[in-house]
Scaffold this active site. Structure first.
Site, short mmCIF file in Angstrom:
data_model
loop_
_atom_site.label_atom_id
_atom_site.label_comp_id
_atom_site.label_asym_id
_atom_site.label_seq_id
_atom_site.Cartn_x
_atom_site.Cartn_y
_atom_site.Cartn_z
N SER A 20 28.80 58.85 -70.85
CA SER A 20 28.78 57.41 -70.66
C SER A 20 28.76 56.62 -71.96
O SER A 20 29.23 55.49 -71.98
CB SER A 20 27.60 57.02 -69.77
OG SER A 20 26.39 57.54 -70.28
N HIS A 35 31.47 58.10 -64.42
CA HIS A 35 32.53 57.43 -65.17
C HIS A 35 33.87 58.14 -65.03
O HIS A 35 34.80 57.87 -65.78
CB HIS A 35 32.17 57.34 -66.66
CG HIS A 35 31.05 56.40 -66.94
ND1 HIS A 35 31.20 55.03 -66.93
CD2 HIS A 35 29.75 56.63 -67.23
CE1 HIS A 35 30.05 54.47 -67.20
NE2 HIS A 35 29.15 55.40 -67.38
N LYS A 41 30.62 52.02 -59.94
CA LYS A 41 31.55 51.79 -61.05
C LYS A 41 32.95 51.52 -60.50
O LYS A 41 33.18 50.44 -59.98
CB LYS A 41 31.42 52.94 -62.03
CG LYS A 41 30.05 52.81 -62.72
CD LYS A 41 29.58 53.92 -63.56
CE LYS A 41 28.20 53.53 -64.10
NZ LYS A 41 27.38 54.68 -64.48
#
Ligand code: PLP
Length: 390
Positions: free
Chosen positions: A177, A205, A236
């Site tokens: 990250s 991610h 996300k």
């Protein structure tokens, strides 16, 4: 209170003081704060789906049908049909037998790792893993072995060290990250086979970002069926909130019965679940969003690198510009702010000492003009503050 005040003063003196700001989003990439418009280069909203018309409509419909809150845990009365449908859709997307939702990615990591790691077990964790993985290790009863970042010799050394452990679990971020680099999952799986360890990857991610149609790290390396546990988040690229774990039926059954952060917390609201479900559908139907994101990231990264900025090399939309000193990183972020650009300075303890950085993230929603505008400002401020390389 005096002790706490003293500690807080120390944090401030070291340039590590943090506070909460609030914004009014106008779009995925434009936020208002105190009447001023900012270009956002710091969101995890990688595909811009928070404002997709179908996603917003799904949220509105869900509140009409199910009301606002869920009112109970999944194992009591908090589970709607939508929760089950999202789990099915995620399992299909990830190519696993089953999925269990959690309320956040943080809670998924904490719950899954602490449920898997028992007294006679060993967990092997990359030193740059997300804080929620670190906390999961701390909560588990297993012994944790931290290996150097993406260093397979270090991992193998630790695996040999712990040969007496009953269950062995190697855990890694898929996309790290803070550095934006991709885990060496193929090498990790090889070592896992050699030492009979389970593998767990955190795709927070990675989903919507890498792999076929944004399916994540396992897909990126073609390691289907070789990774036991895949954790992810809907917060996300999936533009909503909530975490999940994907894997075999047995794994999910075990997690459902043993992960305390699943059992003892109220279920996500149907509104959240419906938005995530619709975002997943949009992603599946529009794989070109993932290429657009990649293209945007390459464009900005190349621009900054060519100008001589100390950019960490990566193949993801996370573009770290390493400044080193925390105060200088903050100074750069403040100057960018004044120019109408939101980029955070990330400091310890989120990153190691003396590696404070601007952490830029790109979205598929950015236009090339916006990225060019941002690159020009970042480069000129970096020149003024003399942070260029060489
Ligand atoms: C953001 C993140 C999480 C936490 O997910 P939330 O849904 O925001 O709680 C977990 N792991 C990694 C690697 C992350 O980047």
């Amino acid at each position: 209170m005096e002790t706490i005040a003293k500690k807080l003063a120390e944090i401030t003196a070291r340039g590590l003081y943090r506070q909460v700001d609030s914004y009014q989003p106008q779009s995925p990439t434009k936020f208002l704060r105190a009447g001023k418009e900012y270009l956002v280069l710091s969101s995890n909203n990688y595909l811009g789906l928070t404002h997709h018309p179908l996603v917003m409509q799904a949220a509105k419909q869900a509140v009409d049908i199910f009301g606002a809150g869920s009112g109970g845990a999944r194992l009591t009365t908090g589970c709607t049909l939508l929760h089950n449908e999202l789990e099915k859709a995620l399992a299909q997307f990830k190519g696993t037998q089953a999925v269990r939702l959690f309320n956040t990615g943080y809670m998924a990591n904490v719950g899954v790792i602490s449920a898997l790691g028992g007294l006679d077990d060993a967990i092997f964790s990359d030193e740059l893993n997300h804080a929620s993985i670190v906390d999961g290790c701390r909560l588990s009863k297993a012994k944790t072995y931290v290996y150097r970042h993406s260093d397979m010799d270090s991992l193998e050394y630790q695996l040999k060290n712990a040969s007496q452990a009953k269950l062995k679990l190697i855990v890694t971020d898929g996309v790290f990250s803070m550095d934006g680099d991709i885990a060496r999952l193929d090498d990790i799986v090889m070592l896992a086979e050699k030492y009979q360890a389970m593998v767990m990857v955190d795709d927070a991610h990675a989903v919507g970002v890498i792999g076929t149609g944004g399916r994540g790290t396992v897909s990126y390396f073609g390691l289907e069926k070789k990774v036991d546990v895949q954790v992810g988040t809907m917060s996300k690229a999936l533009a909503s909130e909530g975490g999940y774990v994907a894997g075999s039926k047995i794994l999910i059954d075990y997690i459902t019965n043993c992960a305390r952060s699943f059992i003892f917390s109220t279920a996500l609201s149907a509104v959240t679940v419906a938005s995530a479900y619709q975002a997943l559908r949009v992603l599946e139907e529009n794989p070109q969003l993932v290429s657009k994101l990649q293209d945007n990231a390459d464009y900005l990264r190349t621009g900054l690198k060519m100008a001589g900025l100390p950019v960490i090399e990566s193949a993801t939309p996370i573009i770290p510009v390493v400044i080193g000193d925390a105060r200088r990183a903050v100074q750069m972020a403040v100057k960018l702010n004044e120019e109408g650009i939101l980029v955070p300075a990330v400091r310890p303890p989120t990153v190691p000492e003396n590696s404070s950085r601007l952490r830029i993230t790109v979205s598929a929603s950015h236009t090339k003009e916006e990225l060019k505008f941002a690159a020009d400002k970042i480069i000129s401020i970096a020149r003024d503050l003399e942070v260029m390389e060489g």
